[in-house]
Design a protein around this motif. Structure first.
Motif, PDB file in Angstrom:
ATOM      1  N   LEU A  56      82.864  37.555  65.479  1.00  0.00           N
ATOM      2  CA  LEU A  56      84.317  37.626  65.293  1.00  0.00           C
ATOM      3  C   LEU A  56      84.940  38.723  66.150  1.00  0.00           C
ATOM      4  N   GLY A  57      84.099  39.509  66.809  1.00  0.00           N
ATOM      5  CA  GLY A  57      84.596  40.591  67.665  1.00  0.00           C
ATOM      6  C   GLY A  57      84.583  41.911  66.925  1.00  0.00           C
ATOM      7  N   ILE A  58      83.484  42.631  67.034  1.00  0.00           N
ATOM      8  CA  ILE A  58      83.290  43.855  66.270  1.00  0.00           C
ATOM      9  C   ILE A  58      82.888  44.981  67.211  1.00  0.00           C
ATOM     10  N   ASP A  59      83.461  46.168  67.015  1.00  0.00           N
ATOM     11  CA  ASP A  59      83.136  47.336  67.829  1.00  0.00           C
ATOM     12  C   ASP A  59      82.259  48.350  67.105  1.00  0.00           C
ATOM     13  N   ALA A  60      82.266  48.338  65.766  1.00  0.00           N
ATOM     14  CA  ALA A  60      81.503  49.319  64.997  1.00  0.00           C
ATOM     15  C   ALA A  60      81.288  48.781  63.593  1.00  0.00           C
ATOM     16  N   LEU A  91      71.801  44.701  60.365  1.00  0.00           N
ATOM     17  CA  LEU A  91      73.055  45.259  60.875  1.00  0.00           C
ATOM     18  C   LEU A  91      72.816  46.204  62.049  1.00  0.00           C
ATOM     19  N   LEU A  92      71.796  47.055  61.933  1.00  0.00           N
ATOM     20  CA  LEU A  92      71.485  47.989  63.018  1.00  0.00           C
ATOM     21  C   LEU A  92      71.102  47.242  64.295  1.00  0.00           C
ATOM     22  N   GLU A  93      70.250  46.242  64.165  1.00  0.00           N
ATOM     23  CA  GLU A  93      69.816  45.494  65.348  1.00  0.00           C
ATOM     24  C   GLU A  93      70.970  44.715  65.965  1.00  0.00           C
ATOM     25  N   ALA A  94      71.832  44.160  65.125  1.00  0.00           N
ATOM     26  CA  ALA A  94      72.995  43.433  65.640  1.00  0.00           C
ATOM     27  C   ALA A  94      73.967  44.380  66.327  1.00  0.00           C
ATOM     28  N   ALA A  95      74.152  45.578  65.751  1.00  0.00           N
ATOM     29  CA  ALA A  95      75.039  46.568  66.363  1.00  0.00           C
ATOM     30  C   ALA A  95      74.496  47.018  67.713  1.00  0.00           C
ATOM     31  N   ARG A  96      73.194  47.252  67.787  1.00  0.00           N
ATOM     32  CA  ARG A  96      72.594  47.658  69.060  1.00  0.00           C
ATOM     33  C   ARG A  96      72.736  46.542  70.097  1.00  0.00           C
ATOM     34  N   ALA A  97      72.471  45.303  69.691  1.00  0.00           N
ATOM     35  CA  ALA A  97      72.570  44.176  70.615  1.00  0.00           C
ATOM     36  C   ALA A  97      73.991  43.995  71.130  1.00  0.00           C
ATOM     37  N   ALA A  98      74.966  44.338  70.296  1.00  0.00           N
ATOM     38  CA  ALA A  98      76.377  44.208  70.688  1.00  0.00           C
ATOM     39  C   ALA A  98      76.868  45.394  71.511  1.00  0.00           C
ATOM     40  N   GLY A  99      76.023  46.409  71.680  1.00  0.00           N
ATOM     41  CA  GLY A  99      76.408  47.566  72.484  1.00  0.00           C
ATOM     42  C   GLY A  99      77.297  48.565  71.777  1.00  0.00           C
ATOM     43  N   GLU A 158      65.602  56.180  68.839  1.00  0.00           N
ATOM     44  CA  GLU A 158      64.923  55.279  69.774  1.00  0.00           C
ATOM     45  C   GLU A 158      65.873  54.356  70.540  1.00  0.00           C
ATOM     46  N   GLN A 159      67.021  54.052  69.936  1.00  0.00           N
ATOM     47  CA  GLN A 159      67.948  53.103  70.564  1.00  0.00           C
ATOM     48  C   GLN A 159      69.242  53.757  71.027  1.00  0.00           C
ATOM     49  N   GLY A 160      69.455  55.006  70.669  1.00  0.00           N
ATOM     50  CA  GLY A 160      70.664  55.701  71.097  1.00  0.00           C
ATOM     51  C   GLY A 160      71.917  55.284  70.356  1.00  0.00           C
ATOM     52  N   LEU A 161      71.756  54.630  69.209  1.00  0.00           N
ATOM     53  CA  LEU A 161      72.908  54.232  68.396  1.00  0.00           C
ATOM     54  C   LEU A 161      73.271  55.381  67.472  1.00  0.00           C
ATOM     55  N   ALA A 162      74.420  55.987  67.693  1.00  0.00           N
ATOM     56  CA  ALA A 162      74.839  57.107  66.846  1.00  0.00           C
ATOM     57  C   ALA A 162      75.033  56.623  65.409  1.00  0.00           C
ATOM     58  N   CYS A 163      74.340  57.267  64.489  1.00  0.00           N
ATOM     59  CA  CYS A 163      74.383  56.858  63.087  1.00  0.00           C
ATOM     60  C   CYS A 163      74.726  58.049  62.203  1.00  0.00           C
ATOM     61  N   VAL A 164      75.667  57.851  61.299  1.00  0.00           N
ATOM     62  CA  VAL A 164      75.985  58.855  60.295  1.00  0.00           C
ATOM     63  C   VAL A 164      75.718  58.254  58.921  1.00  0.00           C
ATOM     64  N   VAL A 165      74.899  58.948  58.148  1.00  0.00           N
ATOM     65  CA  VAL A 165      74.547  58.528  56.796  1.00  0.00           C
ATOM     66  C   VAL A 165      75.234  59.459  55.807  1.00  0.00           C
ATOM     67  N   LEU A 166      75.942  58.881  54.851  1.00  0.00           N
ATOM     68  CA  LEU A 166      76.654  59.664  53.844  1.00  0.00           C
ATOM     69  C   LEU A 166      76.009  59.454  52.482  1.00  0.00           C
TER      70      LEU A 166
END
Length: 317
Positions: A56-60, A91-99, A158-166
């Motif tokens: 659907l077009g997602i950035d984050a 979700l993480l893998e899909a986010a990484r694949a989407a850049g 390992e993938q360079g995806l900035a992640c914040v856990v709350l």
């Protein structure tokens, strides 16, 4: 940004969606059950559902979906693994694949509470922050949320995806399912001393985390109302918390008594959210002083309390 919000039909989701929009984001909601903020209905345990939402077009991604402690009575352990662990990985893998360049996940302070901490065996209050460990979650909820945190850490490294856990403390509106006395609004008010925040403050923390994530890289933050105590107060909190509260808030006991409430005689744990304030610039707006101010002024209490609340997922079953 175009944000995919998981758990959009849940208690946090209904506050997070408008908070994200107020910050200028476009929100697409994903949840296993329908809701006013949900556009895609399906489980995050299915990679096909996650991919359908991403198209659907997602950035984050702001990932607030999970099975929680009350769900232990309703679902087997495997379902917790499917949703909380596999769903997070999808979700993480899909986010990484989407850049994507950022990912925010809701976790829980519950995973920090071992059986010994829950039983309050220590001679003083346990001071809990991001350095607390080793961790020994006492149920499948905590175990799977800790695993999901680890997946975020790995994807950042390992993938360079900035992640914040709350790791959020309590913000649910219903009554506690284990504590019978004090209960209701009395218990919630006490918890603002050491382990609660409002759902509005929880939502604000997520919005701030989304903004700061690329600068953080990987961040793990405890999110709770600031306690009016220091770690040096740990022994006094365990031995005579009421005396310490009276010392800090001279009219607290009278304000509580006017409602037929009691101050706690002992507090066995305290959550310290200082790191989130220092690194994210987030601080809860509602604290114990705000609760007392409402009591003093005869104003509505500054937190939600709904003994009849049932999660949309539980209703859906």
């Amino acid at each position: 940004m175009r944000v995919l919000l998981t758990g959009s039909s849940g208690w946090l989701g209904r506050f997070l969606a408008p908070a994200l929009r107020a910050a200028g984001h476009t929100v697409t909601g994903l949840d296993a059950v329908p809701g006013p903020e949900t556009h895609v209905v399906g489980t995050i345990a299915s990679r096909a559902v996650v991919d359908r939402a991403m198209r659907l077009g997602i950035d984050a991604v702001v990932h607030a979906a999970a099975l929680h402690k009350p769900d232990i009575a309703r679902y087997p352990a495997q379902t917790f693994v499917d949703v909380n662990v596999t769903g997070t990985l999808n979700l993480l893998e899909a986010a990484r694949a989407a850049g994507h360049d950022r990912f925010v996940m809701t976790s829980t302070t519950s995973l920090m509470i071992s059986e010994a901490i829950r039983r309050e065996e220590a001679p003083e209050a346990v001071w809990l922050d991001e350095q607390t460990g080793p961790l020994a979650p006492r149920n499948i909820y905590g175990v799977t949320k800790l695993a999901a945190e680890g997946l975020c850490r790995l994807h950042a490294a390992e993938q360079g995806l900035a992640c914040v856990v709350l790791r959020t403390s309590r913000f649910f509106p219903e009554d506690d399912d284990t504590h019978k006395r004090p209960s209701g609004e009395n218990l919630k008010s006490i918890e603002f001393l050491h382990r609660r925040l409002t759902v509005e403050d929880a939502a604000a923390a997520h919005v701030m985390a989304l903004e700061k994530a690329p600068d953080v890289g990987f961040g793990l933050y405890l999110v709770s109302a600031p306690p009016p105590f220091a770690q040096a107060d740990a022994a006094a909190l365990k031995q005579d918390a009421a005396a310490l509260i009276r010392e800090r808030f001279s009219d607290a006991e009278a304000l509580f008594a006017a409602r037929g409430w009691q101050l706690p005689q002992s507090l066995g744990r305290v959550y310290d959210p200082g790191l989130a304030e220092r690194e994210l610039g987030w601080r809860a707006r509602t604290d114990f002083a705000a609760v007392l101010a409402a009591l003093r002024e005869g104003a509505p209490l500054p937190f939600a309390h709904d003994p009849a609340y049932t999660s949309p997922l539980a209703k859906g079953r």
